[in-house]
Each structure stands twice: as structure tokens, then as C-alpha cells.
Scaffold this motif. Structure first.
Motif, PDB file in Angstrom:
ATOM      1  N   MET A 192      -6.264   7.280  13.604  1.00 14.50           N
ATOM      2  CA  MET A 192      -6.785   6.567  12.447  1.00 14.50           C
ATOM      3  C   MET A 192      -6.337   7.262  11.162  1.00 14.50           C
ATOM      4  N   PHE A 193      -6.064   6.463  10.105  1.00 10.82           N
ATOM      5  CA  PHE A 193      -5.540   7.002   8.858  1.00 10.82           C
ATOM      6  C   PHE A 193      -6.193   6.335   7.650  1.00 10.82           C
ATOM      7  N   PRO A 194      -6.223   7.020   6.504  1.00  7.29           N
ATOM      8  CA  PRO A 194      -6.731   6.384   5.283  1.00  7.29           C
ATOM      9  C   PRO A 194      -5.811   5.235   4.869  1.00  7.29           C
ATOM     10  N   LEU A 195      -6.403   4.062   4.681  1.00  8.78           N
ATOM     11  CA  LEU A 195      -5.598   2.870   4.420  1.00  8.78           C
ATOM     12  C   LEU A 195      -4.854   2.957   3.098  1.00  8.78           C
ATOM     13  N   ASP A 196      -5.468   3.546   2.072  1.00  7.20           N
ATOM     14  CA  ASP A 196      -4.812   3.546   0.762  1.00  7.20           C
ATOM     15  C   ASP A 196      -3.492   4.316   0.798  1.00  7.20           C
ATOM     16  N   TYR A 197      -3.462   5.470   1.446  1.00  4.74           N
ATOM     17  CA  TYR A 197      -2.214   6.238   1.536  1.00  4.74           C
ATOM     18  C   TYR A 197      -1.162   5.483   2.344  1.00  4.74           C
ATOM     19  N   PHE A 198      -1.581   4.951   3.474  1.00  6.78           N
ATOM     20  CA  PHE A 198      -0.640   4.226   4.338  1.00  6.78           C
ATOM     21  C   PHE A 198      -0.115   2.986   3.620  1.00  6.78           C
ATOM     22  N   SER A 199      -1.010   2.276   2.959  1.00  4.12           N
ATOM     23  CA  SER A 199      -0.632   1.056   2.247  1.00  4.12           C
ATOM     24  C   SER A 199       0.336   1.340   1.107  1.00  4.12           C
TER      25      SER A 199
END
Length: 245
Positions: A192-199
Motif C-alpha cells: 500500500m502507498f500514499p495516493l498523492d505521491y503515486f498520483s
């Protein structure tokens, strides 16, 4: 001394990708090209980039370092149209980088690099290797953004899945081996990863790019891709979100 000419579209792509993490950057300049290594302020993500000499229209350099304020460079890019050539030339005597766009000349003070360190890139051997068009990831992100602030990546021998689960709703994007997906793994992996960074990083990658994803259980994800006909190499690492028991 450093002087180079670069297509405005290429420079815009580089700046957009780097600025997802940092506002000020140190480029290490050599006769063979430029490199950078940087982490964001929260130490959640890291970027490593190599811009080879062939990415430029013309290039001449000696070993040096250049610090740039990316917001100022974005201001220069607003002066250029798609297809324009931007010329950059270092003014060592005044500590500036001179940009020339058509008949416009912009002189920009360089940022002091003495306090900018070169972070060590961790050597990771991750289980799953997936290659997927960036457009597919961007679709999944658009679907997930209204659901939650984190995203889960899963992969198995025959599939890759991007999913997001909120308090009441959930969404997923599943790609099978038979589609445009390339995958190499013998086992199931999930992180699982922070969406804002990945996005932010995925949105900054130009359309038509293949992204190589390296994934394992509760390890950082590695996103690797090329720009400028393979003459720019980008390695992006994002730390996992570990849920407490």
C-alpha cells in the motif's frame, strides 16, 4: 562551463517530473550529461534521473554542479511554445544560468548547492516486475482519487491490480497478462502507498510511456521509465504505507 540546447517539450517533461517532489534541485554536470538524486522533505519518495548528452540538441560541459529553482524554470517554459528550442548557458562570473527562448533572454540566479546532499539510492531486489502503459495507471488514479488517500498495488503471475478502498466505496483496476501487460513474478505480492505521491508522479509521465514497476510485499515500489527516445532515465522510489496491527 555549461551550455546546451534542449527542446522545450523535453525540458518541460523533466521539470514536471522532478517538481513532483522538490522545488530546488542540484544537477551534477559532466561532459556525458546531467544527473540528479533527490528526496522529498518528508523522506517518503526519491528520484534519480540521468539526462544523457544525446537528449540535447547541442551540449557542451565540464564537470560542475548547478542548483536551480524549478518554479523559475517553469516561468521560462511559459515563454516557449511546443517545438521551440531553449538555449541554456552558465554565467560563472555572476552565478547565473542564462536562458534564451527565441528573442527573449532570461538571466536566473543559481541556487547554492553546498547544503544539498546526494542521497544514497537503496539497492532493492524486488519480486515482481510489471511493464504497463502509463495511460492505464492514470485511469486507475482518476477512479481512486475520490475514494481514499492511499492505494494498493497487487501482482501475481497472471495479473496486476491497482485498488483503493474507502469507508463506504471501493474501486479497482485489474490488468491481465493477455492485455498490454508484461509481468514477471512467481508469487503474489501486495503493498500500500500514499495516493498523492503515486498520483503526482504518474500524472507527470508523458502519454505513450511504458512504466516498469518493481513491487514486493511491504517494500518500496520502484517506477522506472525513459523519456526523450531513451536518452533520459528516471528511477522513482516510493515508500510503502505500513498499517499497524
Amino acid at each position: 562551463m555549461f551550455s546546451a540546447e534542449l527542446k522545450s517539450d523535453t525540458l518541460k517533461g523533466l521539470v514536471n517530473i522532478i517538481s513532483t517532489l522538490i522545488d530546488e534541485v542540484k544537477f551534477t554536470i559532466t561532459p556525458a550529461g546531467m544527473t540528479l538524486k533527490a528526496v522529498d522533505a518528508a523522506h517518503v519518495a526519491m528520484i534519480e534521473m540521468e539526462v544523457r548528452e544525446k537528449a540535447f540538441e547541442s551540449y557542451s560541459a565540464e564537470d560542475s554542479e548547478i542548483g536551480l529553482d524549478l518554479d523559475k524554470v517553469k516561468g521560462v517554459l511559459k515563454l516557449a511554445s511546443s517545438g521551440d528550442i531553449i538555449r541554456m548557458e552558465q554565467d560563472e562570473s555572476h552565478g547565473r544560468l542564462i536562458f534564451k527562448v527565441g528573442n527573449i533572454t532570461r538571466r536566473m540566479n543559481l541556487v547554492d548547492t553546498s547544503s544539498m546532499s546526494d542521497p544514497k539510492v537503496p539497492q532493492l531486489s524486488l519480486t515482481a516486475h510489471i511493464s504497463v502503459p502509463v495511460e492505464e495507471l492514470q485511469k486507475g488514479i482518476r477512479a481512486a482519487e475520490s475514494i481514499s488517500d492511499h492505494i494498493t498495488l497487487r501482482a501475481g503471475p497472471d495479473y496486476f491490480e491497482l485498488s483503493c478502498e474507502g469507508d463506504t466505496d471501493s474501486v479497482s483496476l485489474r490488468l491481465d497478462r493477455e492485455s498490454s501487460l508484461l509481468i514477471d513474478t512467481d508469487s503474489e505480492v501486495c503493498s500500500m502507498f500514499p495516493l498523492d505521491y503515486f498520483s503526482n508522479i504518474v500524472k507527470a509521465v508523458p502519454t505513450g510511456t511504458m512504466i516498469n514497476i518493481e513491487l514486493d510485499n511491504d517494500y518500496p515500489v520502484k517506477l522506472v521509465f525513459d523519456l526523450a527516445d531513451g536518452n533520459v532515465k528516471v528511477n522513482y522510489l516510493l515508500a510503502p504505507r505500513i498499517e499497524s496491527e
